[in-house]
Enzyme design. Structure first.
Site: not given
Ligand code: ZN
Length: 390
Positions: A223, A284
């Site tokens: 991220h 993700d």
């Molecule tokens: Zn995460």
């Protein structure tokens, strides 16, 4: 045996037009011309007009579901097999996430085994966001050493209100367990790190590297494109020897709040001088993507999709004008390297026959082969599952 004829091969570097020969689950030869006498068991695939590239590696997928941060009704479902295949993903790493109360490592491992039975290559990290890490055997190093699918620890959360607010000493201790478990079993023992919104960013990782014997490269933060400050710090991390991961699943709302789109993050990283072998993309997949208003109320909830990995790859090439070989590296060779998957991520003799054929014009995914087996052909998905959602 399968013989791919007349493809332009990206290994991920551009090899030009080549023929590729596959025997069983391995690539055994690449040459300008491979001519074999047609015999029983030889399948010739005319790949004219296609790019032949390594199957994509998605280093972060909530294969057994995740989310739940907006209450029980926001728990996300497991990732269906078809999502991976249609996205050209032949290798993935499963993680648990925030919820390790109603979700278990055992359930995630069972999901990994199911996806392997369908033909994909699936690995997992033990642990979750939390410290102490939940495990199957009672110890991080035992899980990594003794369970085939487990290659590392994660995604352990830092700089996030949902994390366990670890000190650098605690993080150094868990990282050393993963490291030793990896060393003793010939795996990477990598520590996947979920980096949240807090301004401390990657500070904790730099602190561990500075104050302990655990090197920076033990950590694999994800991220990193969450905001531009974190992105800049990520470039520093990558130049100091680490590998950074950008998340491709996003929403318009999340982008409006400051996330940098993954393709844009790759362009910026390359422009800043980061080696593409230190950049990866992951989807993700099946994470929840919540959006809150200023009062902290949930106003939007979507789900991460494995298909975003391919979409970002296409944007890297068509929108950011990054050459295909470099863009491919972030979803093939680079993740294989950081995850210690020695037979994955390259079109090269001896490597696993994980192959995707892309349309030369629009980079659409046309055919997908995993371990030499065709999972998707021109007509769509070939392998059926027992249930639609499996
Ligand atoms: Zn995460």
């Amino acid at each position: 045996m399968k013989l791919f004829k007349h493809a332009r091969v990206f290994a991920p570097n551009d090899l030009g037009q080549k023929d590729v020969l596959v025997s069983g689950n391995k690539i055994i030869a690449i040459d300008a011309q491979i001519n074999l006498q047609s015999s029983h068991g030889l399948q010739v695939i005319d790949a004219t007009g296609h790019y032949l590239v390594p199957g994509f590696i998605d280093s972060l997928v909530h294969i057994s579901g995740g989310g739940g941060e907006g209450g029980f009704k926001t728990r996300t479902p497991q990732m269906p097999f078809s999502d991976a295949v249609e996205a050209g993903v032949t290798t993935m790493v499963g993680v648990l996430g925030t919820d390790s109360i109603t979700r278990s490592i055992e359930d995630m491992l069972a999901r990994a085994k199911a996806l392997k039975e369908f033909g994909l290559s699936v690995y997992c990290h033990t642990g979750s966001y939390h410290y102490p890490a939940p495990t199957i055997t009672g110890a991080i190093e035992k899980d990594i050493m003794l369970i085939d699918e487990f290659i590392g620890l994660g995604e352990i959360a830092i700089s996030d209100h949902r994390g366990s607010q670890l000190s650098w000493q605690e993080l150094a201790k868990v990282a050393s367990k993963a490291r030793v478990g990896g060393m003793l079993s010939g795996k990477s023992g990598i520590v996947s790190v979920h980096v949240g919104d807090s301004s401390s960013g990657l500070d904790l990782l730099f602190e561990v590297a500075k104050n302990s014997d655990v090197p920076l490269s033990q950590f694999y933060p994800t991220h990193v494109n969450r905001n531009s400050d974190l992105l800049t710090q990520g470039f520093e991390f990558a130049k100091a020897g680490g590998v950074i991961d950008f998340t491709t699943s996003t929403t318009d709302q999340i982008l409006a709040e400051g996330e940098v789109a993954a393709d844009d993050a790759v362009r910026q990283a390359l422009a800043d001088g980061v080696d593409p072998m230190h950049i990866t993309l992951s989807s993700d997949g099946n994470a929840s993507l919540p959006c809150f208003d200023k009062q902290g109320r949930l106003i939007d909830l979507q789900i991460g999709r494995v298909s975003s990995l391919h979409k970002s790859l296409v944007s890297c090439v068509h929108k950011q004008e990054i050459d295909l070989g470099t863009a491919l590296m972030t979803v093939t060779q680079s993740p294989a390297n950081v995850l210690g998957l020695d037979n994955k991520g390259q079109i090269s003799p001896g490597f696993d026959a994980d192959i995707v054929l892309l349309d030369e014009m629009d980079l659409a995914i046309k055919q997908v082969y995993a371990m030499g087996e065709c999972l998707m052909g021109e007509g769509g998905l070939i392998k059926a599952t027992y249930f639609a959602e499996a």
